[in-house]
Scaffold this motif. Structure first.
Motif, PDB file in Angstrom:
ATOM      1  N   VAL A  76       0.828  -1.202   0.000  1.00 36.68           N
ATOM      2  CA  VAL A  76       0.000   0.000   0.000  1.00 36.68           C
ATOM      3  C   VAL A  76       0.864   1.253   0.000  1.00 36.68           C
ATOM      4  N   ASP A  77       2.007   1.240   0.709  1.00 38.15           N
ATOM      5  CA  ASP A  77       2.899   2.405   0.728  1.00 38.15           C
ATOM      6  C   ASP A  77       3.398   2.736  -0.671  1.00 38.15           C
ATOM      7  N   VAL A  78       3.731   1.706  -1.427  1.00 41.23           N
ATOM      8  CA  VAL A  78       4.219   1.923  -2.787  1.00 41.23           C
ATOM      9  C   VAL A  78       3.097   2.462  -3.664  1.00 41.23           C
ATOM     10  N   VAL A  79       1.885   1.955  -3.493  1.00 42.85           N
ATOM     11  CA  VAL A  79       0.754   2.463  -4.268  1.00 42.85           C
ATOM     12  C   VAL A  79       0.520   3.929  -3.929  1.00 42.85           C
ATOM     13  N   ASP A  80       0.596   4.281  -2.630  1.00 39.97           N
ATOM     14  CA  ASP A  80       0.429   5.682  -2.240  1.00 39.97           C
ATOM     15  C   ASP A  80       1.484   6.559  -2.900  1.00 39.97           C
ATOM     16  N   ALA A  81       2.718   6.099  -2.937  1.00 38.89           N
ATOM     17  CA  ALA A  81       3.787   6.863  -3.585  1.00 38.89           C
ATOM     18  C   ALA A  81       3.549   6.945  -5.092  1.00 38.89           C
ATOM     19  N   ALA A  82       3.005   5.876  -5.656  1.00 40.77           N
ATOM     20  CA  ALA A  82       2.768   5.855  -7.101  1.00 40.77           C
ATOM     21  C   ALA A  82       1.660   6.820  -7.504  1.00 40.77           C
ATOM     22  N   LEU A  83       0.803   7.179  -6.563  1.00 39.08           N
ATOM     23  CA  LEU A  83      -0.268   8.108  -6.875  1.00 39.08           C
ATOM     24  C   LEU A  83       0.217   9.546  -7.015  1.00 39.08           C
ATOM     25  N   LYS A  84       1.449   9.802  -6.602  1.00 34.61           N
ATOM     26  CA  LYS A  84       1.931  11.175  -6.564  1.00 34.61           C
ATOM     27  C   LYS A  84       3.006  11.508  -7.579  1.00 34.61           C
ATOM     28  N   PRO A  85       3.196  10.753  -8.653  1.00 35.30           N
ATOM     29  CA  PRO A  85       4.270  11.139  -9.577  1.00 35.30           C
ATOM     30  C   PRO A  85       3.899  12.399 -10.340  1.00 35.30           C
ATOM     31  N   ALA A 134       3.732  14.788 -13.620  1.00 33.83           N
ATOM     32  CA  ALA A 134       3.419  14.487 -15.021  1.00 33.83           C
ATOM     33  C   ALA A 134       4.693  14.259 -15.820  1.00 33.83           C
ATOM     34  N   GLU A 135       5.744  15.022 -15.528  1.00 31.03           N
ATOM     35  CA  GLU A 135       7.020  14.850 -16.230  1.00 31.03           C
ATOM     36  C   GLU A 135       7.593  13.457 -15.992  1.00 31.03           C
ATOM     37  N   ASP A 136       7.432  12.960 -14.755  1.00 35.11           N
ATOM     38  CA  ASP A 136       7.921  11.617 -14.434  1.00 35.11           C
ATOM     39  C   ASP A 136       7.136  10.553 -15.196  1.00 35.11           C
ATOM     40  N   ILE A 137       5.847  10.759 -15.314  1.00 35.09           N
ATOM     41  CA  ILE A 137       5.012   9.789 -16.029  1.00 35.09           C
ATOM     42  C   ILE A 137       5.412   9.734 -17.499  1.00 35.09           C
ATOM     43  N   ILE A 138       5.640  10.887 -18.122  1.00 36.40           N
ATOM     44  CA  ILE A 138       6.069  10.913 -19.521  1.00 36.40           C
ATOM     45  C   ILE A 138       7.467  10.320 -19.659  1.00 36.40           C
ATOM     46  N   ARG A 139       8.354  10.582 -18.706  1.00 39.03           N
ATOM     47  CA  ARG A 139       9.704   9.997 -18.722  1.00 39.03           C
ATOM     48  C   ARG A 139       9.622   8.473 -18.644  1.00 39.03           C
ATOM     49  N   ILE A 140       8.800   7.985 -17.753  1.00 38.24           N
ATOM     50  CA  ILE A 140       8.622   6.535 -17.608  1.00 38.24           C
ATOM     51  C   ILE A 140       8.000   5.944 -18.872  1.00 38.24           C
ATOM     52  N   ALA A 141       7.046   6.648 -19.455  1.00 41.03           N
ATOM     53  CA  ALA A 141       6.414   6.174 -20.699  1.00 41.03           C
ATOM     54  C   ALA A 141       7.442   6.105 -21.825  1.00 41.03           C
ATOM     55  N   LYS A 142       8.327   7.116 -21.929  1.00 41.14           N
ATOM     56  CA  LYS A 142       9.389   7.094 -22.944  1.00 41.14           C
ATOM     57  C   LYS A 142      10.287   5.878 -22.761  1.00 41.14           C
ATOM     58  N   GLN A 143      10.681   5.622 -21.516  1.00 37.12           N
ATOM     59  CA  GLN A 143      11.535   4.470 -21.234  1.00 37.12           C
ATOM     60  C   GLN A 143      10.835   3.171 -21.628  1.00 37.12           C
ATOM     61  N   ALA A 144       9.549   3.080 -21.348  1.00 38.61           N
ATOM     62  CA  ALA A 144       8.790   1.874 -21.680  1.00 38.61           C
ATOM     63  C   ALA A 144       8.694   1.688 -23.188  1.00 38.61           C
ATOM     64  N   VAL A 145       8.455   2.774 -23.920  1.00 36.97           N
ATOM     65  CA  VAL A 145       8.385   2.699 -25.383  1.00 36.97           C
ATOM     66  C   VAL A 145       9.700   2.174 -25.940  1.00 36.97           C
ATOM     67  N   LEU A 174       3.354   0.539 -15.780  1.00 36.27           N
ATOM     68  CA  LEU A 174       2.971   0.272 -14.393  1.00 36.27           C
ATOM     69  C   LEU A 174       4.113  -0.379 -13.617  1.00 36.27           C
ATOM     70  N   ALA A 175       4.819  -1.313 -14.254  1.00 35.21           N
ATOM     71  CA  ALA A 175       5.953  -1.958 -13.587  1.00 35.21           C
ATOM     72  C   ALA A 175       7.067  -0.950 -13.309  1.00 35.21           C
ATOM     73  N   ARG A 176       7.351  -0.088 -14.279  1.00 32.31           N
ATOM     74  CA  ARG A 176       8.385   0.941 -14.085  1.00 32.31           C
ATOM     75  C   ARG A 176       7.962   1.942 -13.018  1.00 32.31           C
ATOM     76  N   LEU A 177       6.693   2.290 -13.002  1.00 33.52           N
ATOM     77  CA  LEU A 177       6.198   3.209 -11.988  1.00 33.52           C
ATOM     78  C   LEU A 177       6.350   2.604 -10.596  1.00 33.52           C
ATOM     79  N   ALA A 178       6.048   1.323 -10.474  1.00 40.22           N
ATOM     80  CA  ALA A 178       6.219   0.642  -9.195  1.00 40.22           C
ATOM     81  C   ALA A 178       7.698   0.586  -8.811  1.00 40.22           C
ATOM     82  N   ALA A 179       8.572   0.305  -9.789  1.00 43.45           N
ATOM     83  CA  ALA A 179      10.015   0.246  -9.497  1.00 43.45           C
ATOM     84  C   ALA A 179      10.538   1.623  -9.085  1.00 43.45           C
ATOM     85  N   ASP A 180      10.103   2.677  -9.765  1.00 48.89           N
ATOM     86  CA  ASP A 180      10.510   4.035  -9.393  1.00 48.89           C
ATOM     87  C   ASP A 180      10.029   4.378  -7.987  1.00 48.89           C
TER      88      ASP A 180
END
Length: 184
Positions: A76-85, A87-98, A173-179
Motif C-alpha cells: 500500500v505504501d508503494v501504491v500511495d507513492a505511485a499516486l503522486k508522480p 506528469a514529467e515523471d510519467i512521460i519519462r517513464i512512458a518514454k523508457q517503456a516505449v 505500471l511496472a516501471r512506476l512501481a520500481a521508481d
C-alpha cells in the motif's frame, strides 16, 4: 498442372510484393498529433485503439488511471507513492517503456513543445516493415494516461496495436512501481 502452379506462384509473389510496398509506404508520414488537446479518434478500420473515446467501443482501450492504481503487485505504501508522480515523471517513464518495447520516440515533433505531456513514437514490424504510430497524452486534471496506437496503412492489424498498448501499459505500471520502490 504446371499452369496452375505457375499462377499460384505468381499470385503469391504479387501478394508478397504488395506487402513490402505497403511497408515502404508506411514509413512516410508522422503521428497525427493532438486535435483540440486530445488524441485523434480512430477511423472506422480495426487497426487502431484509443483510450480517449469510451463511446467508440470497437476501438476503446482503458487508460491508466493514476488515482486508482490497485493492480500494482506491491504494498500500500508503494501504491500511495505511485499516486503522486509528477506528469514529467510519467512521460519519462512512458518514454523508457516505449524504448524498452522497441519503439522509437519522435523527437522532432513540435507537438511535445506545445504539449509537454504528449509523447509520439513509432513501432516497425519485423517482416514487412509496417510502421505503426503510438501516441500518449497525460491528462493532469483527471490523472489519466491516454493511449492511441494505429497502423498507418492497411485495414486490419490482427490485434497488434491492442497487444502493444497492453504491453506498454504493463511496462509503464511496472516501471512506476520500481521508481516508487527506489524513491521510498
Amino acid at each position: 498442372m504446371k499452369l496452375v502452379l505457375s499462377i499460384i506462384v505468381v499470385v503469391f509473389t504479387l501478394i508478397i510484393v504488395y506487402f513490402f510496398v505497403l511497408g515502404y509506404l508506411s514509413k512516410k508520414g508522422n503521428p497525427i498529433g493532438l486535435i483540440d488537446a486530445r488524441l485523434a479518434a480512430c477511423e472506422q478500420k480495426p487497426n487502431c485503439v484509443c483510450s480517449e473515446y469510451p463511446d467508440d467501443q470497437s476501438h476503446f482501450v482503458l487508460p491508466i488511471n493514476y488515482t486508482v492504481i490497485s493492480d500494482l503487485p506491491v504494498s500500500v505504501d508503494v501504491v500511495d507513492a505511485a499516486l503522486k508522480p509528477a506528469a514529467e515523471d510519467i512521460i519519462r517513464i512512458a518514454k523508457q517503456a516505449v524504448i524498452e518495447l522497441g519503439g522509437t520516440v519522435q523527437t522532432d515533433d513540435d507537438s511535445h513543445r506545445e504539449h509537454p505531456f504528449y509523447l509520439a513514437a513509432t513501432f516497425q514490424s519485423t517482416l514487412f516493415g509496417f510502421v505503426d504510430d503510438v501516441e500518449l497524452r497525460f491528462d493532469s486534471q483527471d490523472k489519466l494516461l491516454h493511449f492511441r496506437s494505429a497502423s498507418r496503412v492497411g485495414y486490419s492489424d490482427f490485434g497488434a496495436n491492442l497487444k502493444r498498448i497492453e504491453k506498454l501499459k504493463n511496462t509503464i505500471l511496472a516501471r512506476l512501481a520500481a521508481d516508487s520502490l527506489v524513491d521510498s
